[in-house]
Design a protein around this motif. Structure first.
Motif, mmCIF file in Angstrom:
data_model
loop_
_atom_site.group_PDB
_atom_site.id
_atom_site.type_symbol
_atom_site.label_atom_id
_atom_site.label_comp_id
_atom_site.label_asym_id
_atom_site.label_seq_id
_atom_site.Cartn_x
_atom_site.Cartn_y
_atom_site.Cartn_z
ATOM 1 N N GLN A 25 117.723 21.952 -12.826
ATOM 2 C CA GLN A 25 117.137 20.807 -13.545
ATOM 3 C C GLN A 25 115.753 21.180 -14.071
ATOM 4 O OE1 GLN A 25 118.406 17.935 -14.358
ATOM 5 N NE2 GLN A 25 119.348 16.843 -12.637
ATOM 6 N N SER A 26 115.592 21.114 -15.381
ATOM 7 C CA SER A 26 114.265 21.267 -15.962
ATOM 8 C C SER A 26 113.790 19.886 -16.425
ATOM 9 C CB SER A 26 114.320 22.273 -17.116
ATOM 10 O OG SER A 26 113.026 22.456 -17.658
ATOM 11 N N SER A 27 112.983 19.849 -17.467
ATOM 12 C CA SER A 27 112.433 18.573 -17.929
ATOM 13 C C SER A 27 111.886 18.754 -19.334
ATOM 14 C CB SER A 27 111.296 18.145 -16.999
ATOM 15 O OG SER A 27 110.556 17.088 -17.574
ATOM 16 N N LYS B 292 108.503 23.506 -14.622
ATOM 17 C CA LYS B 292 109.749 23.171 -15.339
ATOM 18 C C LYS B 292 110.054 24.216 -16.418
ATOM 19 C CE LYS B 292 111.045 20.454 -12.745
ATOM 20 N NZ LYS B 292 112.383 20.336 -12.162
ATOM 21 N N HIS C 262 118.438 18.842 -18.328
ATOM 22 C CA HIS C 262 117.327 17.918 -18.063
ATOM 23 C C HIS C 262 117.835 16.487 -18.245
ATOM 24 C CE1 HIS C 262 115.909 16.115 -21.886
ATOM 25 N NE2 HIS C 262 116.336 17.219 -22.462
ATOM 26 N N GLY D 245 120.937 18.298 -22.303
ATOM 27 C CA GLY D 245 120.070 17.134 -22.087
ATOM 28 C C GLY D 245 120.642 15.921 -22.807
#
Ligand SMILES: NC(=O)c1ccc[n+]([C@@H]2O[C@H](COP(=O)([O-])OP(=O)(O)OC[C@H]3O[C@@H](n4cnc5c(N)ncnc54)[C@H](OP(=O)(O)O)[C@@H]3O)[C@@H](O)[C@H]2O)c1
Length: 322
Positions: free
Chosen positions: A154-156, A187, A214, A273
């Protein structure tokens, strides 16, 4: 990279997960909890990797009361402790023979300065270095499990904020610390790690792929202010506005990671995303991260630093002759 949107894709579209083993970090709350429910509903055995056994067991009981015939195991994992990560892997190995999906989901956001047990700046330590070490120690299990296996991290959208760089000269924010910049750096590190991991997996011709995701802006404890965040009144007002008008549910926020972990048209090195305005909400789709995240030299440098700091070295198999 091929861009595509799956309109109205939900967790019910996930393929059957019977017989598969999935590890979800931070499974007791927010997106991790929703992902755990979705995998369990589809028949996977889910290992809930959580730092508090108490909170994890409460979450497990909640899921068991909502979904029939789920198969869940709770194991302790504190990503702020390299010793805890190694202990988790030892316990996992004693109970499980296969690993189909590792969902590197747990995270903290914009916390005041502090360090992990091993002296790493906490956001980098938990969000990136903890997951780096965990993935390295579980790699054999992913690679040796038959069929395609996936590491999803999981990034953002926050990785694009601030300087959009990795501060190799002050990685742990000892000279200057900004909660926001440290979160953005962690992130971005998630993305650099994912893309570099996938390149190394491809080079060794493994059947494991690495994919980033994300959740846009999702209503969880991370953004509701119930976590370790320490914000000014103005920041709280802005957050309230975003939460009310631009944020999607945790169920919807978990979909990009679930899509990354299970959809057929996802390949290694992809980034998934929400497809709506500013990627804040909407159906899972292929998205693009910032320029630095695709820079091979930065990724290699971060990889070397991460191996040095954690003491975890990834062992890739030599490619078999075609
Ligand atoms: N929500 C959003 O809008 C948003 C946006 C962009 C990215 N993300 C990312 O999505 C991921 C999940 O966040 P969320 O929104 O679901 O937040 P959340 O509800 O606060 O959940 C975070 C989870 O991470 C766990 N965690 C924190 N520190 C840990 C540690 N040292 N070791 C192991 N687990 C730890 C928490 O455990 P405890 O319950 O014990 O604290 C919790 O289970 C994070 O990586 C976050 O950066 C979220």
């Amino acid at each position: 990279m091929e861009a595509s949107t799956e309109s109205n894709w939900t967790a019910t579209n996930m393929p059957d997960q019977s017989g598969r083993t999935v590890v979800v970090t931070g499974a007791n709350s927010g997106l991790g909890l929703e992902a755990t429910k979705a995998f369990a509903r589809k028949g996977a055995h889910v290992v809930m990797a959580c730092r508090s056994l108490d909170r994890a067991n409460r979450a497990r009981r909640r899921i068991e009361s909502m979904v029939t015939d789920v198969s869940l195991t709770v194991l302790e994992l504190d990503l702020a402790s390299q010793a805890s990560i190694r202990q988790f892997v030892t316990e996992f190995e004693s109970e499980f023979a296969r690993l189909d999906v590792l969902l590197n989901n747990a995270g903290i956001m914009m916390t005041p300065y502090s360090t992990t047990e091993d002296g790493f700046e906490r956001q980098l330590g938990v969000n990136h270095l903890g997951h780096f070490a965990l993935t390295g120690l579980l790699l054999d299990h992913l690679v040796e499990t038959d069929g395609e296996t996936r590491v999803v991290t999981q990034s953002s959208i926050a990785h694009k904020s601030g300087s959009g760089e990795i501060h190799f000269d002050d990685l742990h924010g000892k000279q200057s610390y900004s909660r926001f910049e440290a979160y953005a750096q962690s992130k971005l590190a998630n993305l650099l790690f994912t893309y570099e991991l996938d390149r190394r997996l491809r080079a060794s011709r493994a059947d494991t792929i690495a994919v980033a995701a994300h959740p846009g802006s999702s209503a969880t404890e991370l953004v509701s202010g119930d976590t370790e965040m320490d914000t000014s009144v103005i920041q709280q007002i802005v957050r309230k506005f975003v939460n009310t008008f631009m944020t999607q549910s945790a169920v919807a926020g978990a979909l990009p990671a679930l899509y990354a972990a299970t959809a057929a048209n996802v390949d290694g090195g992809h980034y998934i995303g929400p497809g709506g305005l500013l990627e804040m909400r909407g159906n899972p789709t292929h998205v693009v991260s910032n320029a630095t995240s695709y820079d091979h030299a930065t990724a290699r440098r971060l990889w070397e630093v991460s191996e040095e700091l954690t003491g975890v070295t990834f062992e890739f198999e030599e490619p078999q002759p075609a």
